[in-house]
Enzyme design. Structure first.
Site, PDB file in Angstrom:
ATOM      1  N   LYS A  64     -65.133 -18.535  15.452  1.00 27.78           N
ATOM      2  CA  LYS A  64     -64.851 -19.348  14.272  1.00 27.78           C
ATOM      3  C   LYS A  64     -63.359 -19.460  13.972  1.00 27.78           C
ATOM      4  CE  LYS A  64     -65.348 -15.765  10.702  1.00 27.78           C
ATOM      5  NZ  LYS A  64     -63.941 -15.800  10.282  1.00 27.78           N
ATOM      6  N   THR A  65     -62.587 -18.390  14.214  1.00 25.47           N
ATOM      7  CA  THR A  65     -61.145 -18.460  13.917  1.00 25.47           C
ATOM      8  C   THR A  65     -60.481 -19.497  14.807  1.00 25.47           C
ATOM      9  OG1 THR A  65     -61.175 -16.119  13.333  1.00 25.47           O
ATOM     10  CG2 THR A  65     -59.031 -17.112  13.702  1.00 25.47           C
ATOM     11  N   ASP A 107     -62.500 -20.192   4.935  1.00 23.47           N
ATOM     12  CA  ASP A 107     -63.123 -19.281   5.895  1.00 23.47           C
ATOM     13  C   ASP A 107     -63.976 -18.261   5.133  1.00 23.47           C
ATOM     14  OD1 ASP A 107     -63.706 -18.117   8.312  1.00 23.47           O
ATOM     15  OD2 ASP A 107     -61.840 -16.989   8.444  1.00 23.47           O
ATOM     16  N   GLU A 108     -64.975 -17.704   5.794  1.00 21.79           N
ATOM     17  CA  GLU A 108     -65.866 -16.684   5.196  1.00 21.79           C
ATOM     18  C   GLU A 108     -66.441 -17.171   3.859  1.00 21.79           C
ATOM     19  OE1 GLU A 108     -66.675 -14.306   6.983  1.00 21.79           O
ATOM     20  OE2 GLU A 108     -65.015 -13.570   8.204  1.00 21.79           O
ATOM     21  N   GLN A 153     -74.112 -12.815   7.427  1.00 19.09           N
ATOM     22  CA  GLN A 153     -73.107 -11.761   7.279  1.00 19.09           C
ATOM     23  C   GLN A 153     -72.584 -11.673   5.842  1.00 19.09           C
ATOM     24  OE1 GLN A 153     -70.393 -11.044  10.746  1.00 19.09           O
ATOM     25  NE2 GLN A 153     -71.108 -13.060  11.396  1.00 19.09           N
ATOM     26  N   ARG A 168     -71.266  -5.815  15.930  1.00 17.97           N
ATOM     27  CA  ARG A 168     -69.911  -5.332  16.252  1.00 17.97           C
ATOM     28  C   ARG A 168     -69.840  -4.847  17.696  1.00 17.97           C
ATOM     29  NH1 ARG A 168     -67.955  -8.346  13.504  1.00 17.97           N
ATOM     30  NH2 ARG A 168     -70.090  -8.996  13.145  1.00 17.97           N
TER      31      ARG A 168
END
Length: 659
Positions: free
Chosen positions: A28-29, A214-215, A245, A601
């Site tokens: 996504k970044t 973002d997020e 998330q 993770r």
């Protein structure tokens, strides 16, 4: 060429509302930074683009990636920052409309606790009834929900919350008297400006033509409304996030914001990023099984690009054997396979669970890092120097003045300070104003008068040089002039301890130099804003780059990745945590999302552990497997599981082979 088809669709959809559902490890970044570059390639002026995220680390990474894509040919830059940094800039321009000076101070956690303690004392609430930290937590939840002091009493649930509502009013009054805002106020006051002053809202919204967030699943109520206000005119809003998330409900984040995006923006386009570049197919299968039990979510089919070994579940006798087994395995894999300590992470629901793992790692002389310990900004020497700097910006702020008024010692003892405070209350003046006329007060010791005069002179002299590229030199000059090195030598005779503390002071000067290099018009107020925001935005929740096994909570692990992950304490009451079991069903959903974050993770190897017994008040008590273990392993059809938990019986073991 670096993007897959879904990523390209997200990058090239440059107008109108867009929701990018970015699954774990889906890049996504990269999408956000490529999208910024694409907007500029199409002729959008960089300064007309706003990209907002939640941590300074994420904002810095986004800035670096965007700069690498765009090169050095651009003079202007897109505005990439955290929510709180954005709000500080808005408030510095506009807060005068709310009756505050532009030079307002931002209080950090320690400052807030000091005010909270004073307020509770004023309303005669003992700390046994309501501690300052508890008050701040309650007020923080109210502020995250957009609840003002005048409405808090109506929201209060029980006696403690009623006391907190009364304290909330006084707390905000104390901050206003000091021309100060706390971290949550940055959002709340920006929202208030937009609500009460349409011209201000328009002026700030007109600064941008495109907004990226973002997020987005982590936004709270004020952040959500601020974004809507800024994007309402042009409607070029791209939000990126993953509802699976969303794990910060306890601090006000509302997963409904991302789930209802199409309700807010009916013409919104949705793009799903479903190719996972981080995790093996086998680990991703377990993650997908688990999260499917949450009903309120966007359906996704994450696909892995690599294969590996199947995750494991280890059932150990107690927490001691659990820690020893994990530490032993890590040591063995480092020795046999050449793994590095930083390849391993041990993730737990609470910090308390990690103590036994620290002991086990120390016994094997394995380096480890416990993420979430004391923050750099909580160190005494850092707080002392920052208090001096705050005083230069706003000498009427009583909290930093009281901290350094006799640090280093300058003859103003506790008795003198209490006398000065009494005069300030009696005359309705600030402590600083009284300090400046201390010579006119009868009965003060000569040493105190001399100390007051020297401090006032020092502050006045350095107030005139708080701007420009020489900011770091001025701070170093101030540190030298107050004799802080001698003060450290007096307090800490051990040279090693003293050097460590002096290096922390040096780091403040280094940070000021770095800040001045990055900004065209650096000033002390801006530098302090940056320091306070960094200290509040989970600065202590990020592991360093040193070679050490990482121990951290599941919450702190979000956004990180490790070659091998151990998720420990997979028991009912720990994960899901017992606090959530008596709450609404959504609380268990968030615990499941938290477990999902932990699972995703892991890059190559994932191990779950549980103890068959765990000590409580020194006595071993039987435990019950976490319901998530059944969901992860596809064993949820066991009809006896819920009955066993309800009756306090051990659930029949249906876990895969292990110990």
């Amino acid at each position: 060429m670096d993007l897959n088809p879904a990523q390209k669709e997200a990058v090239y959809t440059v107008s109108g509302p867009l929701l990018v559902l970015a699954g774990a490890g889906s890049g996504k970044t990269r999408v956000v930074t490529y999208r910024v570059a694409e907007l500029i390639r199409r002729g959008v002026r960089p300064e007309r683009i706003l990209a907002v995220t939640f941590t300074n680390k994420a904002a810095a990474e986004m800035q670096q990636r965007a700069a690498a894509l765009l090169g050095k040919r651009l003079k202007a830059k897109p505005e990439i920052s955290t929510f709180h940094s954005l709000c500080v800039r808005i408030l510095r321009r506009q807060i005068k409309h709310l009756g505050f000076p532009e030079t307002f101070t931002i209080y950090d956690r320690a400052d807030q606790e000091s005010v909270a303690r004073s307020v509770l004392r004023e309303i005669r609430v003992p700390e046994t009834t309501l501690r300052p930290g508890e008050l701040l937590h309650i007020m923080g939840r109210w502020k995250s929900a957009g609840v003002r002091p005048e409405h808090a009493a109506a929201m209060a649930d029980g006696d403690r919350h009623q006391l907190a509502a009364a304290a909330y009013r006084r707390y905000q009054s104390a901050l206003r008297a000091a021309a100060a805002l706390d971290f949550d106020d940055l959002l709340l006051f920006t929202e208030e400006l937009f609500d009460r002053f349409p011209a201000v809202r328009k002026a700030e919204a007109d600064r941008f033509d495109h907004i990226l967030v973002d997020e987005y699943q982590d936004t709270n109520a004020p952040q959500y409304r601020i974004v809507k206000a800024l994007a309402a005119r042009h409607r070029n809003l791209c939000v990126v996030g993953d509802d699976d998330q969303s794990i910060y409900g306890w601090r006000g984040a509302e997963v409904t914001h991302i789930l209802q995006f199409q309700r807010d923006w009916p013409d919104a386009k949705i793009v799903r990023l479903e190719i996972n570049y981080r995790t093996t197919r086998e680990i991703l299968l377990w993650a997908s099984r688990l999260i499917a039990f949450n009903r309120r979510r966007y359906p996704k089919q994450l696909q892995a690009t690599i294969s590996g070994e199947r995750p494991r579940v280890l059932q150990l006798q107690d927490e001691e054997e659990e820690a020893q087994t994990v530490a032993s395995e890590i040591a063995e894999r480092i020795a046999r396979l050449g793994r590095r300590p930083r390849d391993f992470a041990i993730l737990a629901r609470t910090n308390e669970q990690l103590r036994s793992f620290e002991t086990a790692l120390r016994q094997r002389k394995l380096p480890y890092e416990l993420v979430g310990g004391m923050s750099f900004f909580d160190r005494k020497e850092v707080r002392d120097i920052v208090a001096y700097l705050k005083l230069l910006v706003n000498p009427h702020d009583e909290i930093p003045l009281r901290r350094i008024i006799n640090t280093p010692p300058r003859g103003i003892g506790q008795a003198t300070l209490e006398r000065l405070l009494a005069v300030a209350v009696e005359q309705g003046k600030s402590l600083w104003e009284v300090l400046n006329v201390a010579a006119q007060l009868p009965g003060l010791p000569p040493a105190a008068l001399e100390g007051a005069k020297n401090l006032c002179t020092l502050v006045a002299r350095y107030q005139s040089c708080t701007k420009g590229k020489r900011l770091a030199e001025q701070i170093r000059g101030l540190v030298d002039e107050i004799g802080y090195a001698d003060e450290l030598a007096r307090q800490y005779p051990d040279p090693n301890q003293r050097q460590g503390r002096w290096r922390a002071v040096e780091e403040i000067v280094n940070a000021a130099a770095a800040y001045a290099e990055r900004h065209q018009r650096p000033d002390l107020a801006g530098f302090l804003d940056q320091l306070v925001i960094e200290s509040s935005e989970e600065s202590r929740q990020t592991p360093s780059d040193r070679q050490a096994v990482v121990l951290m909570t599941l919450h702190a692990a979000k956004g990180l990745e490790f070659l091998e992950v151990y998720i420990v304490g997979m028991e009912e009451g720990l994960l899901p945590h017992k606090r959530t079991l008596d709450e609404q069903p959504d609380s268990v959903d968030e615990e499941r999302r938290l477990c999902y974050v932990g699972v995703t993770r892991a890059q190559r190897r994932l191990t779950f552990t549980m103890a068959l017994t765990r000590r409580k008040w020194g006595k071993p008590r039987p435990t019950y497997p976490s319901r998530f273990l059944y969901e992860l392993t596809g064993q949820t059809a066991n009809p006896n599981y819920q009955k066993a938990v309800k009756l306090g019986l051990r659930a029949p073991s249906s876990l895969p082979p292990g110990r």
